[in-house]
Design an enzyme around this catalytic site. Structure first.
Site, PDB file in Angstrom:
ATOM      1  N   TYR A 120     -86.281 -33.586  53.070  1.00 16.06           N
ATOM      2  CA  TYR A 120     -87.591 -34.075  53.519  1.00 16.06           C
ATOM      3  C   TYR A 120     -88.007 -35.287  52.675  1.00 16.06           C
ATOM      4  O   TYR A 120     -88.395 -36.337  53.208  1.00 16.06           O
ATOM      5  CB  TYR A 120     -88.621 -32.940  53.420  1.00 16.06           C
ATOM      6  N   ASN A 143     -96.093 -34.987  70.508  1.00 20.41           N
ATOM      7  CA  ASN A 143     -95.276 -34.189  71.430  1.00 20.41           C
ATOM      8  C   ASN A 143     -95.659 -32.704  71.361  1.00 20.41           C
ATOM      9  O   ASN A 143     -95.026 -31.869  71.984  1.00 20.41           O
ATOM     10  CB  ASN A 143     -93.772 -34.384  71.164  1.00 20.41           C
ATOM     11  N   ILE A 181    -103.468 -33.552  59.648  1.00 21.13           N
ATOM     12  CA  ILE A 181    -104.110 -34.727  59.034  1.00 21.13           C
ATOM     13  C   ILE A 181    -104.510 -35.738  60.115  1.00 21.13           C
ATOM     14  O   ILE A 181    -105.580 -36.355  60.035  1.00 21.13           O
ATOM     15  CB  ILE A 181    -103.179 -35.351  57.972  1.00 21.13           C
ATOM     16  N   ASN A 188     -95.779 -29.329  66.872  1.00 28.12           N
ATOM     17  CA  ASN A 188     -96.442 -28.570  65.809  1.00 28.12           C
ATOM     18  C   ASN A 188     -97.958 -28.740  65.886  1.00 28.12           C
ATOM     19  O   ASN A 188     -98.631 -28.842  64.853  1.00 28.12           O
ATOM     20  CB  ASN A 188     -95.922 -29.012  64.430  1.00 28.12           C
ATOM     21  N   ARG A 217    -101.414 -28.664  40.575  1.00 27.44           N
ATOM     22  CA  ARG A 217    -101.306 -29.642  41.653  1.00 27.44           C
ATOM     23  C   ARG A 217    -102.646 -30.347  41.844  1.00 27.44           C
ATOM     24  O   ARG A 217    -103.683 -29.863  41.412  1.00 27.44           O
ATOM     25  CB  ARG A 217    -100.935 -28.949  42.987  1.00 27.44           C
ATOM     26  N   SER A 268     -95.638 -39.231  50.835  1.00 27.79           N
ATOM     27  CA  SER A 268     -95.944 -37.988  50.126  1.00 27.79           C
ATOM     28  C   SER A 268     -95.624 -38.147  48.647  1.00 27.79           C
ATOM     29  O   SER A 268     -94.718 -38.907  48.269  1.00 27.79           O
ATOM     30  CB  SER A 268     -95.070 -36.882  50.717  1.00 27.79           C
ATOM     31  N   LYS A 302     -88.616 -39.426  53.598  1.00 23.85           N
ATOM     32  CA  LYS A 302     -89.816 -40.229  53.268  1.00 23.85           C
ATOM     33  C   LYS A 302     -89.399 -41.500  52.543  1.00 23.85           C
ATOM     34  O   LYS A 302     -89.927 -42.582  52.810  1.00 23.85           O
ATOM     35  CB  LYS A 302     -90.797 -39.418  52.410  1.00 23.85           C
ATOM     36  N   ARG A 359     -90.504 -20.795  41.853  1.00 25.71           N
ATOM     37  CA  ARG A 359     -89.872 -21.255  43.092  1.00 25.71           C
ATOM     38  C   ARG A 359     -88.931 -22.405  42.725  1.00 25.71           C
ATOM     39  O   ARG A 359     -89.366 -23.365  42.061  1.00 25.71           O
ATOM     40  CB  ARG A 359     -90.958 -21.731  44.061  1.00 25.71           C
ATOM     41  N   PRO A 360     -87.660 -22.309  43.138  1.00 26.25           N
ATOM     42  CA  PRO A 360     -86.711 -23.356  42.744  1.00 26.25           C
ATOM     43  C   PRO A 360     -87.210 -24.747  43.150  1.00 26.25           C
ATOM     44  O   PRO A 360     -87.725 -24.925  44.251  1.00 26.25           O
ATOM     45  CB  PRO A 360     -85.428 -23.004  43.508  1.00 26.25           C
ATOM     46  N   GLY A 361     -87.066 -25.683  42.246  1.00 28.49           N
ATOM     47  CA  GLY A 361     -87.436 -27.071  42.547  1.00 28.49           C
ATOM     48  C   GLY A 361     -88.884 -27.408  42.263  1.00 28.49           C
ATOM     49  O   GLY A 361     -89.282 -28.568  42.370  1.00 28.49           O
TER      50      GLY A 361
END
Ligand code: NAD
Ligand code: UDP
Length: 336
Positions: free
Chosen positions: A149, A33, A13, A36, A231, A125, A153, A292-294
């Protein structure tokens, strides 16, 4: 025109936002850095924009190094993208996530205070809404972390809000992204996930490129019209333009503002798959797997505040998202 530092500016992004900011005449410096991000990103940014922006290879946790960057050039604002973002990894290694995301943000904020930089635009997010009770989700919806995660946030949002409340910062935009996908239309920059992608669009692209056999759809028994999860997919160039608007508004306002960034329209997994097939002409083999759990059945934004506060709405379509994601996948696979 403003001078803006982008932490995590070589990432997915951040790099697209750099393009959008430069196109609007802002001066941009990147801090990353490269944990990623590829070192090919800065030269590709130059190819797209014809601007050679300064790149600082620094870790946000190194407060002294960040202070030196701020001492060498006067920045009006910081856009803070740098973070780790993999939900599964955050549950496996919470201390790493607290260190990079929370301690990293603390370090950045400390350096900003020292330099007297009062404005921040922060990458939050939709995960801060946890499993939403209602869609579309407005900013006043209850906040709830369902994983480490998401917890980081929420902590970072609170830290930044407290610094505005106590006058250490003047302005903060907490931008809550829904599902960013797509890539710059040049095909020169895009999302480059490490290992097996966990998000739908990059996985779909790798199946289309025949790097993976087939897509597993995580559940088709949700209470949605076709049973698959819904989504709010958002083109990364629309998201990038929202950051330009946020920074420009931030220069003339005070206070903390949490703002959703989404299209306001939900699409199911099946709809995205068909849109991808129709756009690219490539058939996607798929199978139905377990939930998918969650995972929430549906998650899409109420984007009204972004319109009134930032004058921003998403313009690009699902077809644009599929076409640009695929072009990036296709061209980047060729380069490899
Ligand atoms: P990304 O991994 O592509 O970009 C993050 C960048 O930060 C990378 O270039 C990485 O090298 C850099 N970075 C990581 N740790 C660092 C450190 N300690 N010091 C300096 N640089 C560091 O991720 P992205 O998709 O561009 O996400 C940017 C931000 O948006 C993140 O904060 C993420 O949590 C948030 N976000 C992303 C999504 C999404 O779906 N991509 C959704 C919601 C929120
Ligand atoms: N999904 C899927 N197969 C995959 C990856 C994702 O069916 O290989 C589904 C997932 O269950 C969700 C949607 O696609 O309904 C978007 O998932 P993603 O991980 O991209 O975004 P998030 O769920 O984090 O919003």
């Amino acid at each position: 025109m403003a001078r803006i530092l982008l932490t995590g500016g070589a990432g997915f992004i951040g790099s697209h936002t750099a393009v959008a900011l430069l196109a609007r005449g802002h001066e941009v410096a990147l801090l990353d850095n490269f944990s990623n991000a590829s070192r090919s990103v800065p030269p590709r940014l130059k190819e797209i924009t014809r601007v050679d922006c300064p790149v600082h290879e620094v870790d946000i946790r190194d407060t002294e190094a960040v202070r030196q960057i701020f001492a060498a050039a006067a920045f009006e604002a910081v856009i803070h993208f740098a973070a780790l973002k993999a939900v599964g990894e955050s549950e496996a290694n919470p201390l790493l996530y607290f260190d990079v995301n929370v301690a990293g943000t603390l370090s950045l904020l400390t350096a900003m205070r020292h330099a007297g930089i009062g404005r921040i635009v922060f990458s939050s997010s939709a995960t801060v809404y946890g499993a939403p009770e209602h869609c579309p989700i407005a900013e006043i919806a209850p906040l709830h972390a369902t994983n480490i995660y998401g917890r980081t946030k929420l902590i970072m949002e609170d830290m930044i809000g407290d610094l505005v409340r106590t006058g250490i910062l003047s302005t903060a935009f907490l931008l809550r992204y829904f599902n960013p996908v797509g890539a710059h239309p040049s095909g020169l920059i895009g999302e480059a996930p490490c290992g097996v992608p966990t998000n739908l669009m990059p996985y779909l692209c790798q199946v289309a490129a025949r790097q993976r056999d087939c897509l597993t759809i995580f559940g088709n028994d949700y209470p949605t019209p076709d049973g698959t999860g819904i989504r709010d997919y958002l083109h990364v160039m629309d998201l990038a333009e929202a950051h330009c608007a946020a920074v420009e508004v931030a220069l003339g306002t005070h206070g903390t503002h949490a703002v959703n960034l989404g299209t306001g329209t939900g699409h199911s997994v099946m709809e995205l798959l068909h849109a991808f097939e129709n756009t690219t002409g490539i058939e996607i083999p798929y199978k139905i797997g377990a939930r998918r759990p969650g995972d929430a059945p549906s998650c899409y934004a109420d984007p009204a505040l972004a319109k009134t506060m930032l004058g921003w709405t998403a313009k690009r379509t699902l077809v644009d998202m599929c076409r640009d994601s695929w072009r990036w996948q296709f061209l980047s696979a060729k380069v490899k």
